[in-house]
Design a protein around this motif. Structure first.
Motif, PDB file in Angstrom:
ATOM      1  N   LYS A 136       0.831  -1.222   0.156  1.00 10.97           N
ATOM      2  CA  LYS A 136       0.188   0.002   0.082  1.00 10.97           C
ATOM      3  C   LYS A 136       0.797   1.423   0.142  1.00 10.97           C
ATOM      4  N   ASP A 137       2.283   1.174   0.034  1.00 10.82           N
ATOM      5  CA  ASP A 137       2.913   2.015  -0.054  1.00 10.82           C
ATOM      6  C   ASP A 137       2.901   3.119   1.174  1.00 10.82           C
ATOM      7  N   LEU A 138       2.862   2.393   2.309  1.00 11.76           N
ATOM      8  CA  LEU A 138       2.857   3.342   3.532  1.00 11.76           C
ATOM      9  C   LEU A 138       4.038   3.696   4.264  1.00 11.76           C
ATOM     10  N   GLU A 139       4.163   4.475   5.061  1.00 10.02           N
ATOM     11  CA  GLU A 139       5.313   4.847   5.775  1.00 10.02           C
ATOM     12  C   GLU A 139       5.502   3.595   6.783  1.00 10.02           C
ATOM     13  N   ASN A 140       7.052   3.125   6.681  1.00  6.59           N
ATOM     14  CA  ASN A 140       7.414   2.028   7.612  1.00  6.59           C
ATOM     15  C   ASN A 140       8.032   2.730   8.734  1.00  6.59           C
ATOM     16  N   LYS A 141       7.275   2.223  10.004  1.00 12.59           N
ATOM     17  CA  LYS A 141       7.833   2.574  11.206  1.00 12.59           C
ATOM     18  C   LYS A 141       8.525   1.974  11.897  1.00 12.59           C
ATOM     19  N   PHE A 142       8.853   0.758  11.332  1.00 14.15           N
ATOM     20  CA  PHE A 142       9.660  -0.088  11.894  1.00 14.15           C
ATOM     21  C   PHE A 142      11.202  -0.223  11.682  1.00 14.15           C
ATOM     22  N   ILE A 143      12.138  -0.069  12.550  1.00 10.74           N
ATOM     23  CA  ILE A 143      13.389  -0.101  12.256  1.00 10.74           C
ATOM     24  C   ILE A 143      14.278  -1.235  12.416  1.00 10.74           C
ATOM     25  N   GLY A 144      15.028  -1.878  11.589  1.00 13.35           N
ATOM     26  CA  GLY A 144      15.944  -2.820  11.597  1.00 13.35           C
ATOM     27  C   GLY A 144      15.224  -4.200  11.227  1.00 13.35           C
ATOM     28  N   LYS A 145      15.507  -5.231  12.125  1.00 12.37           N
ATOM     29  CA  LYS A 145      15.342  -6.574  11.756  1.00 12.37           C
ATOM     30  C   LYS A 145      14.188  -6.893  12.738  1.00 12.37           C
ATOM     31  N   ASN A 146      13.364  -8.069  12.050  1.00 10.74           N
ATOM     32  CA  ASN A 146      12.496  -8.799  12.542  1.00 10.74           C
ATOM     33  C   ASN A 146      12.876 -10.205  12.982  1.00 10.74           C
ATOM     34  N   PHE A 147      13.150 -10.216  14.419  1.00 12.81           N
ATOM     35  CA  PHE A 147      13.521 -11.690  14.685  1.00 12.81           C
ATOM     36  C   PHE A 147      12.519 -12.742  14.536  1.00 12.81           C
ATOM     37  N   VAL A 148      13.058 -13.916  13.988  1.00  7.87           N
ATOM     38  CA  VAL A 148      11.824 -14.999  13.687  1.00  7.87           C
ATOM     39  C   VAL A 148      12.647 -16.326  14.152  1.00  7.87           C
ATOM     40  N   PHE A 149      11.484 -17.334  14.551  1.00  5.46           N
ATOM     41  CA  PHE A 149      12.024 -18.441  15.035  1.00  5.46           C
ATOM     42  C   PHE A 149      12.136 -19.695  14.094  1.00  5.46           C
ATOM     43  N   ASP A 150      13.129 -19.426  13.211  1.00  5.64           N
ATOM     44  CA  ASP A 150      13.479 -20.702  12.371  1.00  5.64           C
ATOM     45  C   ASP A 150      14.842 -20.469  11.975  1.00  5.64           C
ATOM     46  N   GLU A 151      15.309 -21.118  11.007  1.00  6.43           N
ATOM     47  CA  GLU A 151      17.011 -21.159  10.461  1.00  6.43           C
ATOM     48  C   GLU A 151      17.251 -19.769  10.205  1.00  6.43           C
ATOM     49  N   ARG A 152      16.307 -19.028   9.644  1.00  5.94           N
ATOM     50  CA  ARG A 152      16.545 -17.737   9.083  1.00  5.94           C
ATOM     51  C   ARG A 152      17.145 -16.720  10.237  1.00  5.94           C
ATOM     52  N   ARG A 153      16.486 -16.824  11.259  1.00  7.37           N
ATOM     53  CA  ARG A 153      16.771 -15.910  12.576  1.00  7.37           C
ATOM     54  C   ARG A 153      16.319 -14.811  12.436  1.00  7.37           C
TER      55      ARG A 153
END
Length: 343
Positions: free
Chosen positions: A237-254
């Motif tokens: 939707k081409d919105l402003e991204n207010k998240f900074i950095g990485k999103n931690f995930v619980f699999d091999e990608r981390r």
């Protein structure tokens, strides 16, 4: 009847590579009142094993929490099966931002006391009586409201590498620790503030929203689909991204990169870095942040002791860790005293 894995992770990885087929990494959850989790567990394992589904799925009397990968060619059959289960019909699926065919290497469907451990023993608390769900656009509007308090419902090692601007990030190791801390800190604002919460995919803040409603908070909101779905909507939707950095995930990608900001530091030298690894010493396996230079210098280990151990012949390493458990150390998640910069 087979109700368990027959292949090792290494064997499964080889088969995935040999097959050369694309897989989708996704997650979903649903709070519901399940009478017999064991029956549902067996049904899911039998059906999903035939579809070559891999992942980690927890079933409890309060619902289901699933993180998995499925061959792209089997996705429609998988979705059709989900829709055949009444409380999962139309459930929202969070498709991973970054795909990896080896995000999961085994199918594990386990029965748990709860799908999110909360430490609560309150039978008057109904987990299905949740707060208001908001999409990315509504979430951004709430964040622009000065009457909003934004709370990260994840653990310290998750928010350390990425979080929303202006969020309260409790310094906790577990979800259960965060509930009383947040309630106490915000008790003066039960009536007047917008309490807005978020987590990775929505499961923790959904339980938290129901809990805080139960505790008397009047204006309770949660980010629907969590950071994963927020990122997808921001892009679409081409919105402003207010998240900074990485999103931690619980699999091999981390982790999945959401913005180019690096807000964390290497736990060994302090250099800007947001790459989590597990210590190469299998008897340690500590999760921590390590830059490329330290990884080369320390041979992907958290300490000199672990570096010395991984230099030993493998059989000798096995002998050293025989009968020892590393779980307590693993869940320090970067708090270990051997990490000079972090400590």
């Amino acid at each position: 009847m087979q109700l368990y894995n027959t292949l090792s992770a290494k064997e499964r990885a080889a088969l995935i590579e040999e097959a050369g087929k694309e897989r989708l990494t996704l997650s979903f959850y649903q709070y519901a009142h399940i009478g017999n989790p064991e029956i549902l567990r067996n049904h899911l394992f039998i059906t999903w094993d035939k579809l070559d589904v891999l992942g980690r799925i927890y079933v409890a009397k309060e619902g289901i929490n699933a993180q998995l990968s499925v061959p792209a060619e089997n996705f429609e059959a998988f979705k059709e099966h989900l829709d055949s289960i009444s409380f999962l019909n139309g459930v929202r699926l969070n498709i991973a931002v970054e795909q990896d065919n080896k995000s999961f290497l085994k199918l594990k469907v386990k029965v748990r006391h709860k799908i999110v451990a909360d430490g609560l023993d309150d039978h008057t608390f109904d987990v299905t009586d949740k707060g208001v769900h908001v999409d990315a656009e509504g979430f951004n509007k709430l964040l622009d409201d000065p009457n909003t308090v934004l709370v990260d419902m994840r653990n310290h090692y998750e928010s350390e590498i990425g979080h929303f601007k202006g969020a309260i990030t409790p310094d906790v190791d577990t979800f259960r620790e965060s509930l009383p801390i947040i309630e106490d800190d915000l008790k003066a604002h039960k009536e007047d503030k917008n309490l807005v919460m978020y987590c990775t995919g929505g499961i923790r803040c959904e339980k938290a929203s129901a809990y805080f409603k139960h505790k008397g908070f009047k204006k309770v909101f949660q980010l629907e689909g969590g950071i994963i779905e927020y990122t997808r909507q921001v892009e679409n939707k081409d919105l402003e991204n207010k998240f900074i950095g990485k999103n931690f995930v619980f699999d091999e990608r981390r982790a999945e990169r959401i913005s180019e900001d690096i807000i964390a530091n290497c736990h060994q030298c302090g250099k800007p870095c947001d790459t989590h690894i597990n210590c190469a010493n299998e008897g340690c396996h500590l999760l921590f942040i390590q830059c490329e230079e330290c990884a080369e210098k320390m041979n992907h280990c958290c300490s000199e002791d672990c570096k010395d151990i991984v230099a030993l012949p493998y059989e000798e390493q096995k002998s050293l860790r025989k009968g020892k458990k590393a779980s307590n150390k693993i869940f320090k998640k970067g708090r270990s005293s051997v990490l000079k910069f972090k400590s």
